[in-house]
Scaffold this motif. Structure first.
Motif, mmCIF file in Angstrom:
data_model
loop_
_atom_site.group_PDB
_atom_site.id
_atom_site.type_symbol
_atom_site.label_atom_id
_atom_site.label_comp_id
_atom_site.label_asym_id
_atom_site.label_seq_id
_atom_site.Cartn_x
_atom_site.Cartn_y
_atom_site.Cartn_z
ATOM 1 N N GLY A 1 -6.589 -10.965 1.900
ATOM 2 C CA GLY A 1 -5.954 -10.119 0.893
ATOM 3 C C GLY A 1 -6.863 -9.857 -0.295
ATOM 4 O O GLY A 1 -6.930 -8.733 -0.809
ATOM 5 N N LEU A 2 -7.582 -10.895 -0.743
ATOM 6 C CA LEU A 2 -8.522 -10.723 -1.855
ATOM 7 C C LEU A 2 -9.672 -9.794 -1.476
ATOM 8 O O LEU A 2 -10.113 -8.954 -2.280
ATOM 9 C CB LEU A 2 -9.072 -12.084 -2.284
ATOM 10 C CG LEU A 2 -8.080 -13.003 -3.019
ATOM 11 C CD1 LEU A 2 -8.657 -14.411 -3.142
ATOM 12 C CD2 LEU A 2 -7.739 -12.438 -4.388
ATOM 13 N N CYS B 1 -9.552 -7.384 0.718
ATOM 14 C CA CYS B 1 -8.977 -6.036 0.770
ATOM 15 C C CYS B 1 -8.855 -5.454 -0.639
ATOM 16 O O CYS B 1 -9.242 -4.306 -0.893
ATOM 17 C CB CYS B 1 -7.620 -6.093 1.461
ATOM 18 S SG CYS B 1 -6.825 -4.501 1.693
ATOM 19 N N LEU B 2 -8.332 -6.245 -1.570
ATOM 20 C CA LEU B 2 -8.162 -5.776 -2.948
ATOM 21 C C LEU B 2 -9.501 -5.431 -3.591
ATOM 22 O O LEU B 2 -9.660 -4.364 -4.210
ATOM 23 C CB LEU B 2 -7.445 -6.857 -3.766
ATOM 24 C CG LEU B 2 -7.259 -6.579 -5.263
ATOM 25 C CD1 LEU B 2 -6.427 -5.320 -5.487
ATOM 26 C CD2 LEU B 2 -6.623 -7.790 -5.952
ATOM 27 N N GLY B 3 -10.481 -6.321 -3.455
ATOM 28 C CA GLY B 3 -11.797 -6.064 -4.036
ATOM 29 C C GLY B 3 -12.463 -4.831 -3.463
ATOM 30 O O GLY B 3 -13.124 -4.070 -4.184
ATOM 31 N N SER C 1 -8.531 -3.511 5.215
ATOM 32 C CA SER C 1 -7.081 -3.325 5.276
ATOM 33 C C SER C 1 -6.561 -3.579 6.696
ATOM 34 O O SER C 1 -5.515 -4.215 6.884
ATOM 35 C CB SER C 1 -6.712 -1.900 4.842
ATOM 36 O OG SER C 1 -7.101 -1.657 3.506
ATOM 37 N N TRP D 1 -10.977 -2.122 -2.309
ATOM 38 C CA TRP D 1 -10.332 -0.927 -2.863
ATOM 39 C C TRP D 1 -10.719 -0.713 -4.322
ATOM 40 O O TRP D 1 -10.863 0.439 -4.767
ATOM 41 C CB TRP D 1 -8.813 -1.026 -2.713
ATOM 42 C CG TRP D 1 -8.351 -0.710 -1.324
ATOM 43 C CD1 TRP D 1 -8.016 -1.588 -0.336
ATOM 44 C CD2 TRP D 1 -8.204 0.599 -0.754
ATOM 45 N NE1 TRP D 1 -7.668 -0.921 0.817
ATOM 46 C CE2 TRP D 1 -7.770 0.423 0.592
ATOM 47 C CE3 TRP D 1 -8.393 1.885 -1.245
ATOM 48 C CZ2 TRP D 1 -7.524 1.498 1.443
ATOM 49 C CZ3 TRP D 1 -8.147 2.966 -0.391
ATOM 50 C CH2 TRP D 1 -7.728 2.766 0.928
ATOM 51 N N ILE D 2 -10.905 -1.779 -5.076
ATOM 52 C CA ILE D 2 -11.322 -1.636 -6.480
ATOM 53 C C ILE D 2 -12.656 -0.903 -6.567
ATOM 54 O O ILE D 2 -12.867 -0.039 -7.433
ATOM 55 C CB ILE D 2 -11.411 -3.021 -7.160
ATOM 56 C CG1 ILE D 2 -10.008 -3.580 -7.403
ATOM 57 C CG2 ILE D 2 -12.181 -2.936 -8.478
ATOM 58 C CD1 ILE D 2 -9.990 -5.012 -7.924
ATOM 59 N N GLY E 1 -14.847 -5.574 -8.818
ATOM 60 C CA GLY E 1 -14.600 -5.608 -7.373
ATOM 61 C C GLY E 1 -15.343 -6.747 -6.705
ATOM 62 O O GLY E 1 -14.783 -7.462 -5.862
ATOM 63 N N ALA F 1 -13.129 -0.607 2.613
ATOM 64 C CA ALA F 1 -11.715 -0.615 2.237
ATOM 65 C C ALA F 1 -10.812 -0.451 3.460
ATOM 66 O O ALA F 1 -9.819 -1.178 3.620
ATOM 67 C CB ALA F 1 -11.436 0.490 1.219
ATOM 68 N N VAL G 1 -13.604 -10.120 -7.354
ATOM 69 C CA VAL G 1 -12.429 -10.368 -6.508
ATOM 70 C C VAL G 1 -12.871 -10.762 -5.098
ATOM 71 O O VAL G 1 -12.333 -11.701 -4.503
ATOM 72 C CB VAL G 1 -11.514 -9.125 -6.464
ATOM 73 C CG1 VAL G 1 -10.362 -9.335 -5.489
ATOM 74 C CG2 VAL G 1 -10.966 -8.815 -7.853
#
Length: 477
Positions: free
Chosen positions: A116-117, A119-121, A219, A123-124, A140, A215, A143
């Motif tokens: 999850g981290l 994925c978030l980084g 995901s 996208w940032i 990014g 990204a 994260v």
């Protein structure tokens, strides 16, 4: 399907009132230990490999095109190196609190957290594509750095939870393979995707395309991990895992007890420093490779990427080969000493080839260096597991990786200055001297086999009565 018999199974169930009684049953009763190796272990391992490759690939994606990133964001070489160093620095800062958290979460939830981290980084960083967006890039990377901390110590845990005793070294090597796979792919692709255009806007388009790849891929793997990744099978895959669960020290002692034992284990501390020097130099060389190569070969961004690819790609084969050797021979220290010495030889050859500016020699030396230096990664995990058994593999690997990240940050900061003011020759000398020190430390370590001895004896090396987890104990007398 492989299958060993392990179930503490028999005619009459007994009442296990306390951990002390449970320990006595294990040690004094005649018990038939039943284990089972499940076929889906390979799918679990593949999920981990892909997950690991997406995280580690982002570690090097900027440094390998350092000169282009400097132009686009109008920042210094040191600022670009920070995109790599931030991962090493965050590891040193957050490894202990995150190790505590992942110890509480268990394997499945820890892998979900890391994915999850990641994925978030990823996208940032899509929002960092602007000449003034370098701080968003660092956010990014920060994260993703947290995801790296969660992911990096896990190959040994995946191996212990899912694989039989005769497969564990190989499975750990394949887990490390995932980390190396990500690095190798993103040594190669950024110089191909992101070109050094005269027009800054075109560089931005290339960077955006690269970030979209991460990204989308991160995901997809995040969803797959949530749906399919399991903590462990119903029955333990090996006797050592079963015994480890029956006396699970972290369950009653928490975090401090196991850490104290590991930090007072002399052989383990020697290993941490020798491993830290080896892998710290590997990380530093990867961070500075673009700069080291362009000193001797102008416009050689793509060649630098290919050389990085060769170092890591051959290391993946080395990791697998050494894992198989360990499973077949159980010669842990001998194998480690030989591989470390050949890593030192490879570093000397690489330095000579680069300073002589002979391109084919640089490529050849990269293959030799990568096979042993990068291949050494899996050996370190296995040696740590042997020295610290019955501690959890993720804990021993966590501290092991802490040392290489500390050495990596220190070496990058020092050698960036040395490279700028004195050229690359002193950098190569420091690399070789550090590896020589690491080799001496490796020779000094004891040849201990705690995990192997526990499996042969059918009992834990370090006996502390504890709660069990999913292990049924029945009387067989």
């Amino acid at each position: 399907m492989d299958e060993d018999r392990f179930s503490l199974t028999d005619k009459k169930p007994i009442s296990v009132v306390s951990a002390v009684q449970r320990t006595k049953v294990l040690e004094d009763s005649k018990c038939e230990l039943i284990t089972k190796v499940y076929g889906r272990r390979w799918f679990i391992l593949i999920l981990y490999i892909v997950h690991a490759s997406l995280i580690t690939g982002q570690w090097i994606e900027y440094s390998i095109i350092s000169n282009i990133v400097q132009r686009y964001y109008n920042v210094s070489a040191l600022a670009v190196d920070c995109t790599s160093m931030i991962m090493m620095l965050f590891y040193a800062i957050f490894i202990f609190p995150l190790t505590y958290v992942t110890g509480r979460l268990g394997l499945r939830r820890s892998i979900i957290l890391g994915s999850g981290l990641c994925c978030l980084g990823s996208w940032i960083k899509i929002f960092s594509v602007s000449p003034d967006g370098f701080l968003i890039t660092l956010l990014g990377q920060a994260v993703v750095s947290l995801a790296l901390i969660v992911m990096l110590p896990m190959p040994g845990q995946v191996s212990a939870n899912w694989f039989g005793a005769n497969e564990q070294s190989t499975a750990t090597s394949l887990g490390v393979f995932g980390s190396q796979l990500g690095v190798s792919i993103w040594f190669l692709l950024p110089p191909i995707i992101v070109k050094n255009h005269d027009d800054i806007k075109l560089i931005g388009h290339d960077l955006l395309f690269m970030f979209w790849i991460f990204a989308i891929a991160s995901s997809i793997i995040f969803v797959l991990i949530i749906v399919f990744f399991q903590n462990e099978p119903k029955l333990p895959p090996s006797k050592t895992r079963a015994l480890q669960k029956t006396k699970k020290q972290e369950a009653s002692e928490g975090f401090i007890g196991p850490m104290k034992r590991m930090l007072t284990n002399k052989s383990y501390l020697l290993l941490c420093n020798s491993y830290g020097l080896n892998v710290g130099i590997l990380n530093t060389m990867a961070t500075l490779l673009n700069s080291l190569y362009l000193i001797h070969f102008k416009n050689g961004e793509e060649d630098a990427g290919r050389i990085g690819l060769l170092i890591v790609l051959t290391g993946m084969f080395g990791s697998i080969a050494f894992g198989i050797i360990l499973d077949k021979t159980q010669k842990f220290k001998l194998t480690t000493v030989i591989v470390y010495f050949l890593s030192l030889c490879g570093q000397v050859l690489f330095a000579i080839a680069l300073l002589m500016e002979v391109k084919w020699m640089v490529y050849a030396a990269s293959i030799f260096l990568g096979f042993f230096m990068s291949g050494y990664l899996a050996l370190g995990y296995e040696m740590a597991a042997e020295y610290t058994y019955p501690e959890t593999e993720s804990n021993s690997a966590g501290i092991l990786n802490l040392t290489n990240n500390i050495y990596g940050v220190v070496l990058v900061l020092i050698l960036e200055v040395v490279l700028e003011h004195y050229g690359d020759a002193p950098v190569h000398i420091i690399f070789c001297l550090a590896l020589l020190i690491g080799f001496v430390l490796t020779v000094m370590t004891k040849d201990e086999h705690r995990r192997q001895d526990a499996r042969k004896a059918g009992t834990l090396y370090h006996s502390v009565p504890q709660e069990d987890n999913n292990v049924t104990i029945k009387n067989i007398s």
